[in-house]
Each structure stands twice: as structure tokens, then as C-alpha cells.
Design an enzyme around this catalytic site. Sequence first.
Site, PDB file in Angstrom:
ATOM      1  CG  HIS A  51      -2.268  -0.437   1.234  1.00 10.05           C
ATOM      2  ND1 HIS A  51      -3.735  -0.528   1.148  1.00 10.05           N
ATOM      3  CD2 HIS A  51      -2.688  -2.137   0.996  1.00 10.05           C
ATOM      4  CE1 HIS A  51      -4.675  -1.408   0.711  1.00 10.05           C
ATOM      5  NE2 HIS A  51      -3.659  -2.608   1.354  1.00 10.05           N
ATOM      6  CD  GLU A 127      -7.261  -4.506   2.846  1.00 10.16           C
ATOM      7  OE1 GLU A 127      -6.429  -5.269   1.856  1.00 10.16           O
ATOM      8  OE2 GLU A 127      -6.587  -4.082   2.319  1.00 10.16           O
TER       9      GLU A 127
END
Length: 419
Positions: A51, A127
Amino acid sequence: MNVNITTLDNGLRVVTDRIDHLETAAVGIWVDAGARHETVAQNGVAHLLEHMAFKGTERRDARAIAEEIEAVGGHLNAYTGREHTAYYARVLKDDMPLALDILADILQNSTFEEAELAREREVVIQEIAQAHDTPDDIVFDWLQEIAYAEQPLGRSILGTSERVASYAREDLNRYMKLHYRGPRMVLAVSGAVDHDTVVALADRAFDKLEAAVEVVPEAAVWSGGDRREGRSLEQVHLALGFDAVSYHDDDFYPLQVLATVLGGGMSSRLFQEIREKRGLAYSVFSFASAYVDGGMFGIYAGTSPDHLDELVPVLCGEVAKVAGHVGGEEIGRARAQFKAGLFMSLESPTARIEQIGRQMHIFGRPLSTQEVMDRVNAVDAGAVAQAAARLIESGRPAVAAIGPVGGLESYDSIAARFG
């Protein structure tokens, strides 16, 4: 496939797959490092790093990375797996150098600024929460956890909220410095590209990669077992797993065919018997996943709690039946499905670099389409039945279930159905 391979002085392998008629190109980096290369204290750091790679470098901030690629109509993406991490882009063919430069930049010059890291930790924590709220997703994480208990291969790729919240930039830098090294990375490019041009660009762009240090992940050891959780849901989500084989095993292709015969489409045994004939489930399928040193054959079904008593014995019985006999027509359909899926995927340059990147790490070379098809065509009914019997005899199955599980029979009862 028109494939060429060059290894740079820093160990980076550059592989191009030239397709002259395309107007686009796909560019990707496959790193030989994923969730199974983490320690317990690092669980989730590989995914967080993936990420953060897009959140700013010494040359570009996060907005500039997004704007540069989208200004030419391209897109960037990435994913973290258990054995590999991938970063890739799709652009028009003339913009291939830009995509390669951006990928080289984010994988060598990321700054991991504290403000960006704080925001992205929260994104990943969300998430994780979303995954836990999605029962037909989380059941597969639990299946993996049970199959490879107390091992890196069994831990969640996302990690836990507590661990992710604790990671600092030093943790990301430490993991990246250890694993993101030339010999452990493959640059794959597919489309209307020239190999020598790609090599020259890569040689200049990836100038900071260091030589590899030996990193041996913990070996995969199947354990099996049971994890179930009662939740107030409309369905029970049930997954079964069996100790299977690695990419290098002779039974790899027979198991791929078996997965199709048993639960790979509308004509498969599980779909026909469980959904079409009995109406016990909307979704039911099987799959065969592999690693460099092991694998899992799995089955999933989602059903109402009222149907559990009938579903489980039928599902287990179909596994036993396929170990006893597989028809030639079934094998033919499975081969055709495999061939169609393979050739359809090869029409996408992104799918082609995905295949190249994985195969370079697993086999040390790309496998030709003809070689793969020859291996699939060599699979006969006897090989499939033998592979199925091997699954049943492989030891304790893994069982994961979530939902109204009160009516689900005990683990020992399910395991006994497989002898």
C-alpha cells in the site's frame, strides 16, 4: 509467446513478451516475497508495504504518482500474495518507459512519510474489518489458518488490526531492504515492446537494487483441524481443505483437472448434484492452489442451516466417488475449460506478465503454452482418480465454517467420512 530474458548485473531478471499488434503494454515487477516470508511480529507488513509504495517517493508525492500515470490514460495496481508481491501498470505502448520509471521509483525510493503511513494504517485496518464482515471471504482465511497452523503460510495476508496499527516506517524499510533485491525480482513486460529497449531502460532505472541475501521461508507443514464460529447469518459458509501438492509435483495438473471435474463449472459433479439436483446451495465449487513446497485442494459451499444434514454427506460422498471413477467425457470437458481459460487469458498482456512473473519465480523460466497444454492433455481418468485418492489419504482435512453452525456435524464425524 515471443519471450526474451536478460539478467542485469544487479540480478534483476528482465523478461519481455512481444505482441506486435497491440497498442498497449503491461509492465510489472514480481517480488519473491509475500506473507509467508514474515515473522510473527511482521504479520501484515508485506501488505502494508505494498500500500505504502504508492504514497510518495523522493521524486514524486502520492498525488504525482497517480496523476502521471492517469495523464497518459494508464493505471497502476498491486497485490500481496502468500509467496509473491506484484506491482504492475497498463499503458499505451509509447508510454511504457513512463510506467517502468514509476515502478522503479516506488520500489527503490519510497519515503514512507509518517503522515501517509498513519492514514494508510487506518485504511488497512478498515480493510481487515471489511474482510471479517464478509463471511464468504473470511472462511478461506480460517481454512488457511487451520491447514497451516502456527506457520507463516497460515497467517492472514492482511495481518491483525493490532499489529498493523503498531508498524512504523522502520518496519517497512527493514522488510523492504531484506527482500526487495535484484535476484529476487522479475521485471515482466508484454505488448508492442522491444526487448533491448526494455533492458536498457531497466538497467538505468533499477540502479539501486542490491544483491540478494539468502532467505529461506519456513517449510509448509499441513496440520488440518477445525475452526467454526456461530454468527447470526442467513447461511452457513463451509470450506473443506485437503493436503495437496506443490507446483513441481507430478499430480499438479491432475489436481487442476480434478478441481474442474468436481466443482469447476455448471457441468461439474458438485454443481449438478448439490445445486441442480438437490437445491442445497446457490454457490458450490472446488479449487486447487499450490505453493513451491505444498498445496491445498479445497471445496466451498454456502447453504441454509436446514440443509446442513443433507449437504455434508453428499459433498463428502462426491469426493469419495471421484476417487473411484472419472469418465472420459468429464476429462474432455475439463481439458477444454482449462485450454479456453488459458488462451483467453493470453489475450491480455496483464495476464501474460502475471503468468511470466510467477513462473520465473517458481520454475526459473516461463513455460510455453504448448508445454502446459501437453501436460494437461497427458492427464487421463486414471491420473485424476489417483490424485483424488491421494487427497483422501493425505491426512486430517481442514474444516472452516461460519454462520448458524449449531447443526454442523462434528469435525471427527466429517473427517471420518474421508477414512
